[in-house]
Design a protein around this motif. Structure first.
Motif, PDB file in Angstrom:
ATOM      1  N   GLU A  58       0.834  -1.213   0.000  1.00 31.16           N
ATOM      2  CA  GLU A  58       0.000   0.000   0.000  1.00 31.16           C
ATOM      3  C   GLU A  58       0.864   1.257   0.000  1.00 31.16           C
ATOM      4  O   GLU A  58       0.543   2.230  -0.692  1.00 31.16           O
ATOM      5  N   ALA A  59       1.951   1.267   0.762  1.00 31.15           N
ATOM      6  CA  ALA A  59       2.838   2.426   0.818  1.00 31.15           C
ATOM      7  C   ALA A  59       3.466   2.698  -0.547  1.00 31.15           C
ATOM      8  O   ALA A  59       3.570   3.859  -0.970  1.00 31.15           O
ATOM      9  N   ALA A  60       3.866   1.633  -1.253  1.00 33.46           N
ATOM     10  CA  ALA A  60       4.435   1.810  -2.584  1.00 33.46           C
ATOM     11  C   ALA A  60       3.395   2.394  -3.533  1.00 33.46           C
ATOM     12  O   ALA A  60       3.698   3.284  -4.346  1.00 33.46           O
ATOM     13  N   ALA A  61       2.156   1.911  -3.449  1.00 32.22           N
ATOM     14  CA  ALA A  61       1.086   2.439  -4.306  1.00 32.22           C
ATOM     15  C   ALA A  61       0.769   3.894  -3.951  1.00 32.22           C
ATOM     16  O   ALA A  61       0.551   4.732  -4.849  1.00 32.22           O
ATOM     17  N   LEU A  62       0.737   4.217  -2.664  1.00 37.70           N
ATOM     18  CA  LEU A  62       0.471   5.601  -2.240  1.00 37.70           C
ATOM     19  C   LEU A  62       1.578   6.546  -2.687  1.00 37.70           C
ATOM     20  O   LEU A  62       1.301   7.691  -3.089  1.00 37.70           O
ATOM     21  N   ASP A  63       2.820   6.089  -2.653  1.00 39.90           N
ATOM     22  CA  ASP A  63       3.924   6.922  -3.130  1.00 39.90           C
ATOM     23  C   ASP A  63       3.828   7.155  -4.635  1.00 39.90           C
ATOM     24  O   ASP A  63       4.090   8.261  -5.117  1.00 39.90           O
ATOM     25  N   ALA A  64       3.451   6.127  -5.385  1.00 41.88           N
ATOM     26  CA  ALA A  64       3.290   6.287  -6.832  1.00 41.88           C
ATOM     27  C   ALA A  64       2.187   7.294  -7.134  1.00 41.88           C
ATOM     28  O   ALA A  64       2.329   8.145  -8.017  1.00 41.88           O
ATOM     29  N   GLU A  65       1.090   7.219  -6.398  1.00 43.74           N
ATOM     30  CA  GLU A  65      -0.016   8.158  -6.588  1.00 43.74           C
ATOM     31  C   GLU A  65       0.411   9.578  -6.211  1.00 43.74           C
ATOM     32  O   GLU A  65       0.077  10.544  -6.906  1.00 43.74           O
ATOM     33  N   ALA A  66       1.161   9.726  -5.138  1.00 40.85           N
ATOM     34  CA  ALA A  66       1.623  11.043  -4.714  1.00 40.85           C
ATOM     35  C   ALA A  66       2.553  11.663  -5.755  1.00 40.85           C
ATOM     36  O   ALA A  66       2.469  12.867  -6.029  1.00 40.85           O
ATOM     37  N   ARG A  67       3.420  10.858  -6.367  1.00 37.85           N
ATOM     38  CA  ARG A  67       4.310  11.379  -7.404  1.00 37.85           C
ATOM     39  C   ARG A  67       3.527  11.840  -8.627  1.00 37.85           C
ATOM     40  O   ARG A  67       3.872  12.838  -9.244  1.00 37.85           O
ATOM     41  N   ARG A  68       2.470  11.101  -8.986  1.00 41.84           N
ATOM     42  CA  ARG A  68       1.642  11.516 -10.122  1.00 41.84           C
ATOM     43  C   ARG A  68       0.948  12.852  -9.846  1.00 41.84           C
ATOM     44  O   ARG A  68       0.732  13.635 -10.761  1.00 41.84           O
TER      45      ARG A  68
END
Length: 156
Positions: free
Chosen positions: A15-25
């Motif tokens: 989940e943290a990896a997915a949240l970081d990817a979303e934050a970068r977008r």
């Protein structure tokens, strides 16, 4: 109990990896993985959980792979994430089944070939790759027992 803790950690790491990817977008700071690193390292350094950590069924190494993968824009993760996770991986007895299930070997190969990684990270990745491929290729790390092929040469 340990399996449940490791499974929960794996889920939260994903989940943290997915949240970081979303934050970068969304052009926001991506700090979820960095915030989880002390807990992840604490779990990876526990000797009593070592068999569960590398278990292909629990697959914590897949979440570690998500932390080490290059970002969507091609950048590498934070240096501290790379360094700490690779050093933790050197202490784990990872077998062929765990490598296949997690896919972490592909990321480690990437780190050995990329020019963007720091030299220390590249050396750690090369060491991991050598340690993991040696048993698969049935090679010994004892160089005193290494057999050298000898060929006779007659120049005439």
């Amino acid at each position: 109990m340990a399996d449940a803790q490791i499974e929960d950690l794996r889920r939260r790491m994903t989940e943290a990896a997915a949240l970081d990817a979303e934050a970068r977008r969304e052009k926001r700071p991506a700090t979820h993985k960095l915030a989880m690193m002390p807990e992840v390292l604490s779990m990876l350094n526990r000797n009593q959980y070592v068999s569960s950590l590398v278990d292909p069924d629990i697959n914590l190494l897949e979440a570690v792979k998500f932390f080490l993968e290059p970002l969507d824009n091609g950048e590498l993760p934070a240096y501290s994430i790379q360094r700490d996770l690779m050093e933790a991986l050197t202490r784990l007895p990872i077998n062929k089944e765990a490598l296949i299930a997690s896919g972490i070997g592909k990321v480690i190969v990437f780190y050995t070939k990329t020019k963007r990684a720091e030299p220390k990270i590249t050396r750690l990745a090369e060491k991991l790759l050598a340690d993991w491929t040696r048993p698969i290729l049935q090679r010994s790390d004892d160089y005193s027992k290494k057999v050298f092929e000898e060929v006779e040469f007659d120049p005439t």
